[in-house]
Design a protein around this motif. Structure first.
Motif: not given
Lengths: 134, 192
Positions: A10, A12-17, A19-21, A23, A25-27, B43, B48, B146, B189
């Motif tokens: 879990p 590891d998933l939190d780290v992924l989440f 990182q995704a948060c 990032e 994206p540019d508008l 997501r 995109r 997210l 990891y």
């Protein structure tokens, strides 16, 4: 043992989440321009679709006045009373005794001033008679 | 009335102002909500270009609902999340998800490049794993982990109970972990 080590935990998933948060994206400017163009087009379409000013103000006042006086029936009653009042005003009271005779059966010599509005002797006698019977 | 992007006016106030013909209010709303719509759509769809179409369509629906917006009934963001989710669901039903096997393998390179590629690969792996989740699980996971919405907020967006949200996110996370198991080392990891 090896499988347990390789299992996605879990955290590891939190780290992924996380990182995704991070990032964001540019508008794309093109997208913002299209969205704003849609907003303008909607405003323009709405203003075109809006009905032209109607002459509802006078009708509205008339309708409000009508409602204030109690509707069409009350207004027609008022109109009748007004016409009657005008007629009486022009013709005078000379015709009234005749009308009273026709309506209430009063003698021609009786006038409105001579009509007895209080209970008379006959009513009093009738009441006494009822008491005697009881 | 003039607004700038940092206007303190609430979303609802801006929407009502736009509904009354205020273009400046639309500009602030677009800056506030287009990124949100684009982020969630990207997501959900993993594409995109398609996400941009969904974001534009969702914002168009926001412009159209503005004149009839009833204040106090729902938050603008909740309403938009729901519209985006529904638009994405429609599109997802028309196509199949992308499997994990289609994720690009990292290439060899200098350490800095490798780290960047690992980061890119992690994002791609997460997105690909999300793509394989059932729509409702994906939606719940995206909104919870997210977008950072609370479970009651997600319940409002998805029109389900809070317990159902908890169940969807838990199952979604288990499925993601299962999908990513075996790629742990590959994604940087290690054995820790």
């Amino acid at each position: 043992m090896v499988m347990a080590d390789r299992k996605f935990a879990p955290q590891d998933l939190d780290v992924l989440f996380a990182q995704a948060c991070s990032e964001v994206p540019d508008l794309p400017p093109g997208l913002l321009a299209r969205v704003l163009a849609d907003a303008d087009a909607e405003l323009a379409a709405r203003s075109r679709a809006a009905p032209a000013p109607r002459p509802v103000l006078r009708l509205g006042i008339m309708a409000e006045l009508l409602a204030l006086l109690g509707g069409w029936r009350a207004v027609s009653g008022l109109a009748t009373a007004t016409v009657a009042g005008v007629w009486i005003g022009f013709s005078g009271l000379s015709g009234l005794p005749d009308a009273a005779t026709a309506l209430f059966g009063m003698a021609a010599t009786e006038t409105l001033a001579s009509v007895n509005l209080l209970p008379g002797d006959d009513v009093f006698a009738l009441a006494m008679g009822l008491e005697a019977v009881e | 009335m003039a607004f700038d992007a940092s206007s303190q006016a609430s979303d609802e106030v801006l929407l009502v102002l736009y509904g009354n013909g205020d273009r400046a209010a639309a500009h602030v709303l677009a800056l506030r909500f287009t990124p949100l719509a684009l982020r969630v759509a990207a997501r959900m769809l993993g594409d995109r270009a398609e996400a941009e179409d969904v974001a534009q369509e969702a914002m168009l629906r926001l412009w159209r609902v503005a004149p009839e917006w009833r204040q106090g009934e729902a938050r603008v963001s909740t309403w938009l999340y729901r519209v985006v989710a529904n638009l994405c669901t429609d599109r997802l039903r028309k196509r199949r998800g992308v499997g994990l096997d289609e994720i690009a393998e990292p290439e060899d390179g200098a350490p800095g490049v490798v780290e960047r590629m690992i980061e890119t690969d992690r994002a791609a792996a997460l997105q690909s794993a999300l793509d394989t989740l059932p729509e409702r699980q994906r939606q719940a996971v995206v909104l919870r982990h997210l977008e950072g919405l609370t479970n009651p907020e997600i319940a409002a967006v998805m029109d389900i109970g809070v317990e159902a949200v908890e169940s969807l996110t838990a199952r979604g996370k288990r499925a993601l972990a299962a999908l990513l198991t075996g790629r742990r080392e590959e994604l940087g990891y290690g054995h820790g």
